[in-house]
Design a protein around this motif. Structure first.
Motif, PDB file in Angstrom:
ATOM      1  N   LEU A   1       2.734  12.795  -3.277  1.00  0.00           N
ATOM      2  CA  LEU A   1       3.849  13.736  -3.338  1.00  0.00           C
ATOM      3  C   LEU A   1       5.153  12.971  -3.428  1.00  0.00           C
TER       4      LEU A   1
ATOM      5  N   ASP B   1       9.246   6.944   0.370  1.00  0.00           N
ATOM      6  CA  ASP B   1       8.516   7.562  -0.733  1.00  0.00           C
ATOM      7  C   ASP B   1       7.942   6.477  -1.645  1.00  0.00           C
ATOM      8  N   GLY B   2       6.626   6.381  -1.656  1.00  0.00           N
ATOM      9  CA  GLY B   2       5.960   5.334  -2.420  1.00  0.00           C
ATOM     10  C   GLY B   2       6.020   5.491  -3.927  1.00  0.00           C
TER      11      GLY B   2
ATOM     12  N   GLU C   1       4.649   5.286   3.992  1.00  0.00           N
ATOM     13  CA  GLU C   1       4.091   6.603   4.304  1.00  0.00           C
ATOM     14  C   GLU C   1       5.230   7.610   4.356  1.00  0.00           C
TER      15      GLU C   1
ATOM     16  N   SER D   1      -3.947   6.724   8.239  1.00  0.00           N
ATOM     17  CA  SER D   1      -4.432   6.248   9.540  1.00  0.00           C
ATOM     18  C   SER D   1      -4.176   4.750   9.744  1.00  0.00           C
TER      19      SER D   1
ATOM     20  N   GLU E   1       0.856  -1.191   0.000  1.00  0.00           N
ATOM     21  CA  GLU E   1       0.000   0.000   0.000  1.00  0.00           C
ATOM     22  C   GLU E   1       0.898   1.248   0.000  1.00  0.00           C
TER      23      GLU E   1
END
Ligand code: SAH
Length: 210
Positions: free
Chosen positions: A206, A133-134, A106, A88, A83
């Motif tokens: 981002l 950084d995804g 995240e 959250s 993911e």
């Protein structure tokens, strides 16, 4: 306000909206959503709406969580899932019940700290949270049977496509604010089949860690 009955009402609403995957509905009925938001918002946690989680970010609308999870699972259970955008950790918690192993990345470290605490409280132990950084995926753990992005890039990052296993699926919102679509991509060897699911509204993906 956060009772089992309230939760069941949300599940009924998701059915009405066309979610029919019983595995997804069962997990969303079982995992409480109110513990993923600030106490002041807990009473709204079973409304079918996105809610703020701080740092300008949101926990996705339950309908969208259900839709994306069902799209990811369409061809059967998943082994390894990535993911992008832990937030959250609600989506990660849902995935943890439907995949063997979940990696979630995240770029806001304060969100990650909170996510770790909530998952521990829920006794979820098969989610590996990473501060990174995804947009570059998670090459060291690739390939993935499923990748789900909960923040929208303007274009699909090449790294995510290349980290899909053969037959793997990527569910991702794409496009600028106000003109995003939810896209489902299936890898077949080196071909990528794309289906557009529906218009959506996500926070932007981002670049770089925060
Ligand atoms: N799945 C989350 C939704 C959070 S909103 C939930 O269930 O609550 C999207 C998240 O994506 C935000 O927390 C944002 O910080 C994160 N994000 C945006 N761009 C990112 C990137 N390049 N890499 C990792 N996370 C990113």
């Amino acid at each position: 306000m956060t009772s089992a009955r309230t939760r069941e009402r949300l599940i009924g609403r998701l059915r009405e909206e066309g979610i029919s995957d019983e595995r997804v509905l069962e997990v969303m009925n079982r995992i409480p959503r109110h513990i993923f938001v600030d106490e002041a918002l807990a009473s709204r946690a079973y409304e079918d709406t996105a809610l703020p989680i701080g740092f300008g970010q949101t926990i996705s609308q339950p309908y969208i969580v259900a839709r994306m999870t069902a799209a990811l699972l369409r061809d059967g259970p998943l082994n390894k899932v990535l993911e992008i955008g832990t937030g959250s950790a609600y989506q990660a918690a849902i995935l943890s019940q439907l995949a063997t192993k979940v990696y979630s990345v995240e770029r806001i470290s304060a969100l990650l700290d909170r996510a770790r605490r909530v998952l521990r409280e829920l006794k979820v132990h098969n989610v590996d949270l990473r501060y990174s950084d995804g947009t570059v995926g998670l090459p060291e753990e690739a390939p993935f049977d499923g990748i789900i992005a909960t923040a929208a890039p303007h274009q699909i990052p090449q790294a995510l496509l290349s980290q899909l296993a053969d037959g793997g699926r990527l569910v991702i919102p794409v496009g600028p604010r106000g003109a995003q679509r939810l896209s489902l991509i299936t890898r077949r060897d080196d071909q990528f089949e794309e289906e557009i699911l529906e218009p959506v509204s996500f926070v932007p993906m981002l670049t770089g860690a925060n």
